[in-house]
Design an enzyme around this catalytic site. Sequence first.
Site, PDB file in Angstrom:
ATOM      1  N   TYR A 293       0.841  -1.202   0.000  1.00 17.14           N
ATOM      2  CA  TYR A 293       0.000   0.000   0.000  1.00 17.14           C
ATOM      3  C   TYR A 293       0.874   1.249   0.000  1.00 17.14           C
ATOM      4  CZ  TYR A 293      -4.303   2.560   1.238  1.00 17.14           C
ATOM      5  OH  TYR A 293      -5.396   3.384   1.246  1.00 17.14           O
TER       6      TYR A 293
ATOM      7  N   CYS B 148      -9.458   9.823   1.847  1.00 18.71           N
ATOM      8  CA  CYS B 148      -8.536   8.694   1.674  1.00 18.71           C
ATOM      9  C   CYS B 148      -7.132   9.152   1.319  1.00 18.71           C
ATOM     10  CB  CYS B 148      -9.061   7.755   0.593  1.00 18.71           C
ATOM     11  SG  CYS B 148     -10.552   6.913   1.112  1.00 18.71           S
ATOM     12  N   HIS B 149      -7.013   9.945   0.274  1.00 18.77           N
ATOM     13  CA  HIS B 149      -5.679  10.333  -0.167  1.00 18.77           C
ATOM     14  C   HIS B 149      -5.574  11.825  -0.400  1.00 18.77           C
ATOM     15  CE1 HIS B 149      -6.299   6.079  -1.268  1.00 18.77           C
ATOM     16  NE2 HIS B 149      -5.179   5.968  -0.630  1.00 18.77           N
ATOM     17  N   GLY B 150      -6.528  12.603   0.178  1.00 17.42           N
ATOM     18  CA  GLY B 150      -6.391  14.047   0.203  1.00 17.42           C
ATOM     19  C   GLY B 150      -6.578  14.761  -1.124  1.00 17.42           C
TER      20      GLY B 150
END
Lengths: 432, 184
Positions: A293, B148-150
Amino acid sequence: MSGLQLKNPVLRWIEYRLPIFSFLDHSLGSSYPSPRNLSYWWNFGSLAGIALVIMIVSGITLAMQYTPHVDYAFDSVQRIDRDVNFGWLIRDIHVNTSFFFFIVVYIHVFRGLYYGSYKAPRELLWMLGLVILILMMATAFMGYVLPWGQMSFWGATVITNFFTAIPIVGDSITTWLWGGPAVDNATLNRFFSLHYLFPFLIVGVVILHIWALHRFGSNNPLGIDTKGPQDSIPFHPYYTVKDLFGLGVFLTFLALVIFFFPDSMGEPENYIEANPLSTPAHIVPEWYFLPFYAILRAVTFDFLWIIDAKLGGVILMFGSIIILFFLPWLDRSPVRSSAFRPYHKWFFWILVLDCFVLGWVGANAPDAEFHGVPFVIIGQVATAYYFAHFLVILPLLGIFERPKPLPASISEPVLSGGGMAAGAAAKPMEKA
Amino acid sequence: MAETANPPHGGEGETRRDFLYLTAGFMSAVGAGIAVWPFLDSMNPSADVLALAEVEVDISPIAEGQAVTVMWQGKPIFIRHRTKGEIEAAEAADADAADMIDPETDEARVEKPEWLVMVGVCTHLGCVPKGQRAGDPRGEYGGWLCPCHGSHYDTSGRIRKGPAPKNLPVPPYVFLDDTTIKIG
């Protein structure tokens, strides 16, 4: 070789028609000569096999109680925990053995890396092991979706969205995987079907893996070939008993976790039922996927012109395993065991550390910081190092590293009395 | 193999055999492909899933500055009754549209400026961005923020910062009357 003498006439009758007893004897018995110096690092293959059996037995039992439907899946898992006789135990066995399965397999892989078990003539053995690892990951991913908790749903959404990164056909492939416009009932159903199938594919590849292993036998801590009967001992009883002892230790730890810390390695968020309208604040995969990940998220920039950040991350993530298929040819050193490779030994441990760093980065939010350093930067450095280890360091070591002299044979340091070959003296240290 | 006109002795039989091998092999491959196709295609969205392709929404209860989320094809649809300030911010940003990650003007994304309708699925890896509820973080551009990932989206749902490659997509929809829209 054939030391098998059957006294029982019934067994002899069977053996004449189906030579299964001599087959087993050659595979796991007294007719399978093994290097006499195998350490406990060689226990993890058989432990992985036993973990696979535990997973299949507990999984088949769980499947009898589980309902693969978005409206019932979460509740059916709760029912297994609360109402089914010993359901809590069987589910905790299944969940926690999956974690131990990965621990054991990762140790098995790193043992191969340290002792050069991937080198000729065991390249195919190594590659079959990687196929098993990939199948395991797919199986674990689909199994994690089945309880239909929040992490199940959102993990499935994020992972299947990788495929949208493929140019042109990405969206069609993703819709095909989902069986609809989003992760939904069709997805859950097929994941259940495949989660049941894949372990048996793994069994098939394990048989090939063991077959390839028995062609040349186990590698050993010295990494040199057995040169005669004085270098080997029969697998049974010497290594069956050693494997059984290791199994006892393994089961002790496993039972400790199952009975006292059954939820210690899971994600609490997954005890909330899946909700397609609400993304959890922080999506993380199970811990055994964290390094991958981190590699996925390390790519925050576009490569060249055609590969955007999303596709780049996906390529690197899959590449981190694919590169291992080429390891037998990237590592040019003719010496297998790191005990005789003064530099490789250190780079090996740096690689281990690097993988832990990647896992640590994967567990943290990408925009979080560690003492002012953004995790994404740490992840990028660790990812670059991971690939540099295989693409730069290993090929260069093959040229510049000067290995220590190898002992003449496995038994020589022991039987010659003196036993002060350089390698033999170095050997006890490598187990530290 | 190709010299059928003047075969060397025995050559004619070889050529025929090769031809038969090739055609039989090719037809077998085609047949295998045709046999596999139904199994692969059965995994594509089924008729009942595709039939759920339209949904009608009554938007009259949504006050200015409020937003609702409805489900369409298993995906969340964001319907936002934008304030004057949000519309102005979105239109003002049109000047910089060419420099955006996915250049698009606000006008191209709405039927009526006060109603913004889009698929609430982050174009990065499919999370649902925050910003629909009153207390949610709205990101640096006052629109939506993917947890989640900005990825930061502006008041027109355009990606302005972060890993997402595309703006939040606008689904096909029509205004049936002033207070009802049909999505799909």
